[in-house]
Motif scaffolding. Sequence first.
Motif, mmCIF file in Angstrom:
data_model
loop_
_atom_site.group_PDB
_atom_site.id
_atom_site.type_symbol
_atom_site.label_atom_id
_atom_site.label_comp_id
_atom_site.label_asym_id
_atom_site.label_seq_id
_atom_site.Cartn_x
_atom_site.Cartn_y
_atom_site.Cartn_z
ATOM 1 N N ILE A 43 0.724 6.820 -6.855
ATOM 2 C CA ILE A 43 -0.114 7.895 -6.973
ATOM 3 C C ILE A 43 0.207 9.259 -6.717
ATOM 4 C CG2 ILE A 43 -2.452 8.621 -6.428
ATOM 5 C CD1 ILE A 43 -2.974 5.562 -6.021
ATOM 6 N N ILE A 44 0.675 9.504 -5.724
ATOM 7 C CA ILE A 44 1.265 10.765 -5.282
ATOM 8 C C ILE A 44 2.199 11.454 -6.392
ATOM 9 C CG2 ILE A 44 2.518 12.259 -3.481
ATOM 10 C CD1 ILE A 44 -0.361 11.476 -2.794
ATOM 11 N N THR A 45 3.158 10.476 -6.826
ATOM 12 C CA THR A 45 4.115 11.154 -7.853
ATOM 13 C C THR A 45 3.428 11.615 -9.150
ATOM 14 O OG1 THR A 45 5.757 9.455 -6.994
ATOM 15 C CG2 THR A 45 6.273 10.244 -9.131
ATOM 16 N N LEU A 46 2.485 10.726 -9.672
ATOM 17 C CA LEU A 46 1.560 10.957 -10.637
ATOM 18 C C LEU A 46 0.799 12.202 -10.701
ATOM 19 C CD1 LEU A 46 0.295 7.413 -11.910
ATOM 20 C CD2 LEU A 46 1.926 8.607 -13.162
ATOM 21 N N CYS A 47 0.341 12.487 -9.308
ATOM 22 C CA CYS A 47 -0.557 13.686 -9.102
ATOM 23 C C CYS A 47 0.634 14.938 -9.095
ATOM 24 C CB CYS A 47 -1.180 13.577 -7.937
ATOM 25 S SG CYS A 47 -2.485 12.594 -7.767
ATOM 26 N N LEU A 48 1.713 14.726 -8.701
ATOM 27 C CA LEU A 48 2.750 15.881 -8.638
ATOM 28 C C LEU A 48 3.155 16.332 -9.919
ATOM 29 C CD1 LEU A 48 4.838 15.121 -5.107
ATOM 30 C CD2 LEU A 48 3.063 17.066 -5.755
ATOM 31 N N PRO A 101 0.763 -1.200 0.013
ATOM 32 C CA PRO A 101 0.061 0.029 0.034
ATOM 33 C C PRO A 101 0.639 1.210 0.097
ATOM 34 C CG PRO A 101 -0.677 -1.310 1.891
ATOM 35 C CD PRO A 101 0.552 -2.022 1.142
ATOM 36 N N ILE A 102 1.942 1.154 0.619
ATOM 37 C CA ILE A 102 2.726 2.509 0.806
ATOM 38 C C ILE A 102 3.417 2.736 -0.825
ATOM 39 C CG2 ILE A 102 5.022 3.339 1.652
ATOM 40 C CD1 ILE A 102 2.590 3.387 3.641
ATOM 41 N N SER A 103 3.989 1.677 -1.359
ATOM 42 C CA SER A 103 4.465 1.844 -2.740
ATOM 43 C C SER A 103 3.427 2.336 -3.544
ATOM 44 C CB SER A 103 4.929 0.456 -3.167
ATOM 45 O OG SER A 103 6.052 0.147 -2.433
ATOM 46 N N LEU A 104 2.143 1.702 -3.539
ATOM 47 C CA LEU A 104 1.228 2.418 -4.448
ATOM 48 C C LEU A 104 0.679 3.593 -4.340
ATOM 49 C CD1 LEU A 104 -0.865 1.139 -6.720
ATOM 50 C CD2 LEU A 104 -2.378 0.458 -4.836
ATOM 51 N N PHE A 105 0.581 4.077 -2.818
ATOM 52 C CA PHE A 105 0.354 5.436 -2.545
ATOM 53 C C PHE A 105 1.541 6.460 -3.013
ATOM 54 C CE2 PHE A 105 0.342 9.013 0.683
ATOM 55 C CZ PHE A 105 -0.778 9.592 0.311
ATOM 56 N N THR A 106 2.647 5.905 -3.044
ATOM 57 C CA THR A 106 3.858 7.077 -3.383
ATOM 58 C C THR A 106 3.674 6.985 -4.839
ATOM 59 O OG1 THR A 106 5.222 6.049 -1.715
ATOM 60 C CG2 THR A 106 6.138 6.985 -3.611
#
Length: 155
Positions: A20-25, A13-18
């Motif tokens: 998604i955050i990278t794509l959003c940024l 879950p942490i890798s997936l969250f990271t």
Amino acid sequence: MTAPRRGSVRIGPISLFTLIITLCLAVMAVLSVTTAQATYVAAERQALFTSDTYANERAAQEFTAKVDAALASVRAAGGGQTEARAAVKRILPAGAKLDETTVRAEFTAESGRTLNVELIIEANATYRITAWKATTLWTDDSAGKTLWSGTASTR
């Protein structure tokens, strides 16, 4: 001996969250650059427009000052409206018109910004400003899209 186990790559879950955050940024960065460029272009356009407005205003003020000086010399000599018209006619720039007692001048810039000035010469060799109107020539150089037709079509 035991052979090393080959395991599957696990995305927690942490890798997936990271991810998604990278794509959003990344998306936000692209949007920020695009918005900054659009704002810069709009600011440049506004600066040109304002500069042309001030150039027209200055030319009109100088024109009015020349008319005032010509009429002041007529007043000092004790002249009337006929002498005032003759004095103003001598100083008119190209494109300005004198009809009876009305002086009309138009000052135009490259951007399409125009300033129309109208003065009335009074009987005592003074003048009155009757029009000082700034306008802009509309040029529709793009096909454009209609965002709203102006009618409500709800049925």
